[in-house]
Design an enzyme around this catalytic site. Structure first.
Site, mmCIF file in Angstrom:
data_model
loop_
_atom_site.group_PDB
_atom_site.id
_atom_site.type_symbol
_atom_site.label_atom_id
_atom_site.label_comp_id
_atom_site.label_asym_id
_atom_site.label_seq_id
_atom_site.Cartn_x
_atom_site.Cartn_y
_atom_site.Cartn_z
ATOM 1 N N LYS A 15 2.561 -5.696 9.628
ATOM 2 C CA LYS A 15 2.872 -4.583 8.726
ATOM 3 C C LYS A 15 4.351 -4.237 8.786
ATOM 4 O O LYS A 15 4.932 -4.147 9.870
ATOM 5 C CB LYS A 15 2.064 -3.339 9.102
ATOM 6 C CG LYS A 15 0.571 -3.489 8.912
ATOM 7 C CD LYS A 15 -0.158 -2.223 9.313
ATOM 8 C CE LYS A 15 -1.668 -2.407 9.145
ATOM 9 N NZ LYS A 15 -2.396 -1.203 9.589
ATOM 10 N N TYR A 43 3.564 0.574 2.924
ATOM 11 C CA TYR A 43 3.549 -0.559 3.842
ATOM 12 C C TYR A 43 3.146 -1.843 3.143
ATOM 13 O O TYR A 43 2.345 -1.847 2.232
ATOM 14 C CB TYR A 43 2.705 -0.299 5.077
ATOM 15 C CG TYR A 43 1.294 0.176 4.877
ATOM 16 C CD1 TYR A 43 0.222 -0.657 5.124
ATOM 17 C CD2 TYR A 43 1.025 1.485 4.490
ATOM 18 C CE1 TYR A 43 -1.077 -0.219 4.983
ATOM 19 C CE2 TYR A 43 -0.269 1.939 4.344
ATOM 20 C CZ TYR A 43 -1.321 1.078 4.586
ATOM 21 O OH TYR A 43 -2.612 1.518 4.434
ATOM 22 N N GLU A 57 -12.070 -4.200 10.077
ATOM 23 C CA GLU A 57 -11.229 -3.098 10.558
ATOM 24 C C GLU A 57 -11.825 -2.458 11.809
ATOM 25 O O GLU A 57 -13.038 -2.306 11.940
ATOM 26 C CB GLU A 57 -11.056 -2.034 9.474
ATOM 27 C CG GLU A 57 -10.059 -0.972 9.882
ATOM 28 C CD GLU A 57 -9.754 0.010 8.774
ATOM 29 O OE1 GLU A 57 -8.588 0.418 8.695
ATOM 30 O OE2 GLU A 57 -10.662 0.378 8.012
ATOM 31 N N ASN A 88 0.840 -1.196 0.000
ATOM 32 C CA ASN A 88 0.000 0.000 0.000
ATOM 33 C C ASN A 88 0.873 1.244 0.000
ATOM 34 O O ASN A 88 1.989 1.223 0.516
ATOM 35 C CB ASN A 88 -0.901 0.024 1.239
ATOM 36 C CG ASN A 88 -1.779 -1.203 1.324
ATOM 37 O OD1 ASN A 88 -2.506 -1.516 0.395
ATOM 38 N ND2 ASN A 88 -1.697 -1.914 2.421
ATOM 39 N N HIS A 140 -2.057 0.315 14.730
ATOM 40 C CA HIS A 140 -1.022 1.117 14.077
ATOM 41 C C HIS A 140 -1.557 2.494 13.695
ATOM 42 O O HIS A 140 -2.707 2.634 13.287
ATOM 43 C CB HIS A 140 -0.548 0.394 12.806
ATOM 44 C CG HIS A 140 0.390 1.205 11.978
ATOM 45 N ND1 HIS A 140 0.036 1.724 10.758
ATOM 46 C CD2 HIS A 140 1.659 1.603 12.211
ATOM 47 C CE1 HIS A 140 1.050 2.398 10.272
ATOM 48 N NE2 HIS A 140 2.056 2.338 11.129
#
Length: 182
Positions: free
Chosen positions: A71, A131, A142, A49, A118
Site C-alpha cells: 500500500k 491509497y 481480509e 481507494n 495497516h
C-alpha cells in the site's frame, strides 16, 4: 521525491517536491519511475481507494493473508496518524510498528510492502485518505488485528475520546493469535 527509510526495512516515507506560491501549490503525487527507483524494485498498482472519515475514527489493523497488498497511502484533506505493523514471522522486525502523521500540509506518503497490517486514526475534524494497492481487495482474505493489542503496544495519539471503531475493527484478533505471513 525524497524517500526516507524507517526503522522497519521496506517501509518508506515519501516526500514529494511541492512548488507553492500565493496562488496555491503543485506537486506530483505519483510517478511510476520515481517510485520504483525509491523502493528499489518494480511495483505495479492495480487499485486506488479513497475513504473519508470523521475525527476519532480508527480503521485497522487490516491486511489480506492471501492476495497480500502493498500500500502507498496519503492524506489529501485533514490529518491522520498512520501505522504499519510488520507481520512477517521471518522478519527481524516481526511485531514492530512504525507510525507517522500524514496530512494535507506535509504531503507525506507512506509505502508499506505486502506483509504488513495497516491502520490509521483521524486527528482532524475529518480526513480524506487515499491509497494505491498492489492487489485487488479480497474480503474473503481480509484479516484484522486488534488496534489496541498489548503485545504491539502501538502509541496511538490521545484526542481525549475513545476511538470510533467498526464492528470488524472492534472484534480484531489478538496479535499472538493472528494468522501472519511466514
Amino acid at each position: 521525491m525524497k524517500a526516507v527509510k524507517t526503522a522497519i526495512p521496506g517501509v518508506l516515507t515519501l516526500e514529494p517536491k511541492v512548488f507553492g506560491d500565493a496562488r496555491g501549490f503543485f506537486l506530483e503525487s505519483f510517478n511510476q519511475r520515481a517510485f520504483n527507483e525509491a523502493v528499489g524494485e518494480t511495483i505495479e498498482f492495480v487499485q486506488d481507494n479513497h475513504s473519508r472519515s470523521s475525527k476519532g475514527v480508527l480503521r485497522g489493523l487490516h491486511y489480506q493473508l492471501q492476495k497480500a497488498q502493498g500500500k502507498l497511502v496519503r492524506v489529501t484533506r485533514g490529518v491522520v496518524f498512520d501505522v504499519a505493523v510488520d507481520i512477517r514471522r521471518s522478519s527481524p522486525t516481526f511485531g514492530q510498528w512504525f507510525g507517522t502523521e500524514l496530512s494535507e500540509t506535509n504531503h507525506r506518503q507512506l509505502w508499506m510492502p505486502a506483509g504488513f497490517a495497516h491502520g490509521f486514526f483521524v486527528l482532524s475534524d475529518s480526513a480524506d485518505f487515499l491509497y494505491k494497492t498492489t492487489e485487488y481487495y479480497a474480503p474473503e482474505h481480509e484479516r484484522c488485528i486488534a488496534w489496541n493489542d498489548d503485545d504491539l503496544n502501538i502509541d496511538w495519539p490521545d484526542i481525549g475520546t475513545p476511538p470510533q471503531l467498526s464492528k470488524k475493527d472492534s472484534e480484531g484478533t489478538a496479535f499472538k493469535d493472528a494468522s501472519v505471513f511466514d
